[in-house]
Design a protein around this motif. Structure first.
Motif, mmCIF file in Angstrom:
data_model
loop_
_atom_site.group_PDB
_atom_site.id
_atom_site.type_symbol
_atom_site.label_atom_id
_atom_site.label_comp_id
_atom_site.label_asym_id
_atom_site.label_seq_id
_atom_site.Cartn_x
_atom_site.Cartn_y
_atom_site.Cartn_z
ATOM 1 N N VAL A 39 0.851 -1.193 0.000
ATOM 2 C CA VAL A 39 0.000 0.000 0.000
ATOM 3 C C VAL A 39 0.885 1.241 0.000
ATOM 4 C CG1 VAL A 39 -1.950 -1.081 1.204
ATOM 5 C CG2 VAL A 39 -0.161 0.046 2.532
ATOM 6 N N ASN A 40 0.288 2.362 -0.383
ATOM 7 C CA ASN A 40 0.980 3.642 -0.310
ATOM 8 C C ASN A 40 0.630 4.317 1.007
ATOM 9 O OD1 ASN A 40 2.155 3.560 -2.975
ATOM 10 N ND2 ASN A 40 0.112 3.982 -3.775
ATOM 11 N N ILE A 41 1.482 5.214 1.464
ATOM 12 C CA ILE A 41 1.190 5.971 2.673
ATOM 13 C C ILE A 41 -0.156 6.674 2.472
ATOM 14 C CG2 ILE A 41 1.915 7.908 4.121
ATOM 15 C CD1 ILE A 41 4.817 7.158 3.417
ATOM 16 N N GLY A 42 -1.026 6.550 3.456
ATOM 17 C CA GLY A 42 -2.361 7.133 3.379
ATOM 18 C C GLY A 42 -3.431 6.147 2.936
ATOM 19 N N ASP A 43 -3.025 5.036 2.328
ATOM 20 C CA ASP A 43 -3.983 4.000 1.909
ATOM 21 C C ASP A 43 -4.430 3.175 3.110
ATOM 22 O OD1 ASP A 43 -3.669 4.801 -0.700
ATOM 23 O OD2 ASP A 43 -2.455 3.072 -1.305
ATOM 24 N N THR A 44 -5.575 2.522 2.938
ATOM 25 C CA THR A 44 -6.058 1.614 3.976
ATOM 26 C C THR A 44 -5.903 0.169 3.520
ATOM 27 O OG1 THR A 44 -8.341 1.718 3.175
ATOM 28 C CG2 THR A 44 -7.722 3.262 4.932
ATOM 29 N N VAL A 45 -5.827 -0.701 4.493
ATOM 30 C CA VAL A 45 -5.754 -2.134 4.248
ATOM 31 C C VAL A 45 -6.712 -2.797 5.246
ATOM 32 C CG1 VAL A 45 -3.770 -2.460 5.785
ATOM 33 C CG2 VAL A 45 -4.227 -4.135 3.987
ATOM 34 N N THR A 46 -7.417 -3.827 4.799
ATOM 35 C CA THR A 46 -8.372 -4.522 5.654
ATOM 36 C C THR A 46 -7.838 -5.909 5.993
ATOM 37 O OG1 THR A 46 -10.213 -3.331 4.674
ATOM 38 C CG2 THR A 46 -10.745 -5.357 5.848
ATOM 39 N N VAL A 47 -7.851 -6.214 7.279
ATOM 40 C CA VAL A 47 -7.445 -7.527 7.765
ATOM 41 C C VAL A 47 -8.717 -8.220 8.250
ATOM 42 C CG1 VAL A 47 -6.088 -8.780 9.479
ATOM 43 C CG2 VAL A 47 -5.171 -6.688 8.442
ATOM 44 N N THR A 48 -8.990 -9.404 7.715
ATOM 45 C CA THR A 48 -10.164 -10.174 8.116
ATOM 46 C C THR A 48 -9.715 -11.298 9.036
ATOM 47 O OG1 THR A 48 -11.248 -9.650 6.031
ATOM 48 C CG2 THR A 48 -12.151 -11.487 7.296
ATOM 49 N N VAL A 49 -10.290 -11.304 10.228
ATOM 50 C CA VAL A 49 -9.989 -12.324 11.236
ATOM 51 C C VAL A 49 -11.182 -13.270 11.290
ATOM 52 C CG1 VAL A 49 -9.359 -12.740 13.636
ATOM 53 C CG2 VAL A 49 -8.720 -10.573 12.544
ATOM 54 N N THR A 102 -9.911 -2.421 9.718
ATOM 55 C CA THR A 102 -9.261 -1.542 8.746
ATOM 56 C C THR A 102 -8.128 -0.764 9.410
ATOM 57 O OG1 THR A 102 -11.342 -1.324 7.543
ATOM 58 C CG2 THR A 102 -9.643 0.315 7.075
ATOM 59 N N PHE A 103 -6.986 -0.718 8.718
ATOM 60 C CA PHE A 103 -5.815 0.014 9.172
ATOM 61 C C PHE A 103 -5.401 1.005 8.094
ATOM 62 C CE2 PHE A 103 -5.715 -4.066 11.301
ATOM 63 C CZ PHE A 103 -5.416 -3.736 12.608
ATOM 64 N N LYS A 104 -4.715 2.065 8.500
ATOM 65 C CA LYS A 104 -4.213 3.071 7.559
ATOM 66 C C LYS A 104 -2.697 3.128 7.667
ATOM 67 C CE LYS A 104 -4.919 7.827 6.121
ATOM 68 N NZ LYS A 104 -5.710 9.046 6.373
ATOM 69 N N ALA A 105 -2.029 3.085 6.512
ATOM 70 C CA ALA A 105 -0.571 3.193 6.484
ATOM 71 C C ALA A 105 -0.184 4.657 6.722
ATOM 72 C CB ALA A 105 -0.036 2.712 5.138
ATOM 73 N N HIS A 106 0.623 4.903 7.736
ATOM 74 C CA HIS A 106 0.997 6.281 8.039
ATOM 75 C C HIS A 106 2.476 6.574 7.822
ATOM 76 C CE1 HIS A 106 2.581 4.996 11.976
ATOM 77 N NE2 HIS A 106 1.457 4.320 12.129
ATOM 78 N N THR A 107 3.255 5.555 7.500
ATOM 79 C CA THR A 107 4.668 5.750 7.181
ATOM 80 C C THR A 107 5.132 4.575 6.326
ATOM 81 O OG1 THR A 107 6.841 6.262 8.134
ATOM 82 C CG2 THR A 107 5.567 4.555 9.225
ATOM 83 N N SER A 108 6.267 4.728 5.695
ATOM 84 C CA SER A 108 6.782 3.618 4.896
ATOM 85 C C SER A 108 7.445 2.594 5.811
ATOM 86 C CB SER A 108 7.777 4.130 3.846
ATOM 87 O OG SER A 108 8.882 4.737 4.481
#
Length: 142
Positions: A39-49, A102-108
């Motif tokens: 993902v790019n910084i600022g993008d979100t990623v979803t983790v399904t548990v 849902t998580f958001k990437a805030h740094t590389s």
């Protein structure tokens, strides 16, 4: 005659015990799915548990808080630092076998996610059971 019949019946019952099938518990695990590997910084990623059908569990989802931050979940969760506590399964308040977080990437950097069941219950017997944990391949944020 009665004595002989008694011996025969006892022998038949003992032999019958030799052929009783044994049932072995199947190992069950929590599973994790991630919506993206990069993902790019600022993008979100979803983790399904997810927990297997027939189980309810309290799962601790750990994440790399130096790279991603918690945004929201599809069910009520408790979030503390780099850990999200999830109640999941048919007996949990949400009543579902999976919860999306849902998580958001805030740094590389590289982020990891891992799930460890703190407790689990077999829905059929309502007895405590042990579920295995899970982890994901690293997520790359750029």
């Amino acid at each position: 005659m009665k004595k002989a019949a008694s011996y025969v019946l006892s022998l038949v019952m003992m032999l019958g015990l030799l052929f009783v099938p044994t049932i072995q518990a199947q190992a069950a695990n929590v599973s994790l799915g991630v919506s993206a590997s990069t993902v790019n910084i600022g993008d979100t990623v979803t983790v399904t548990v997810s927990v297997p059908d027939g189980y309810t569990a309290t799962v601790d989802l750990s994440f790399s808080s130096n790279v991603v931050s918690f945004v929201k979940a599809s069910a009520e969760v408790g979030q503390n630092g780099s850990n999200v506590k999830i109640n999941i399964g048919k007996l949990a308040p949400a009543g579902a076998n999976s919860v999306s977080v849902t998580f958001k990437a805030h740094t590389s950097g590289t982020a990891g996610f891992s799930a460890s069941p703190a407790s689990a219950v077999d829905n059929n017997t309502v007895e405590d059971v042990s579920l295995g944990g899970a982890s994901t391949r690293p997520l790359t944020s750029r």
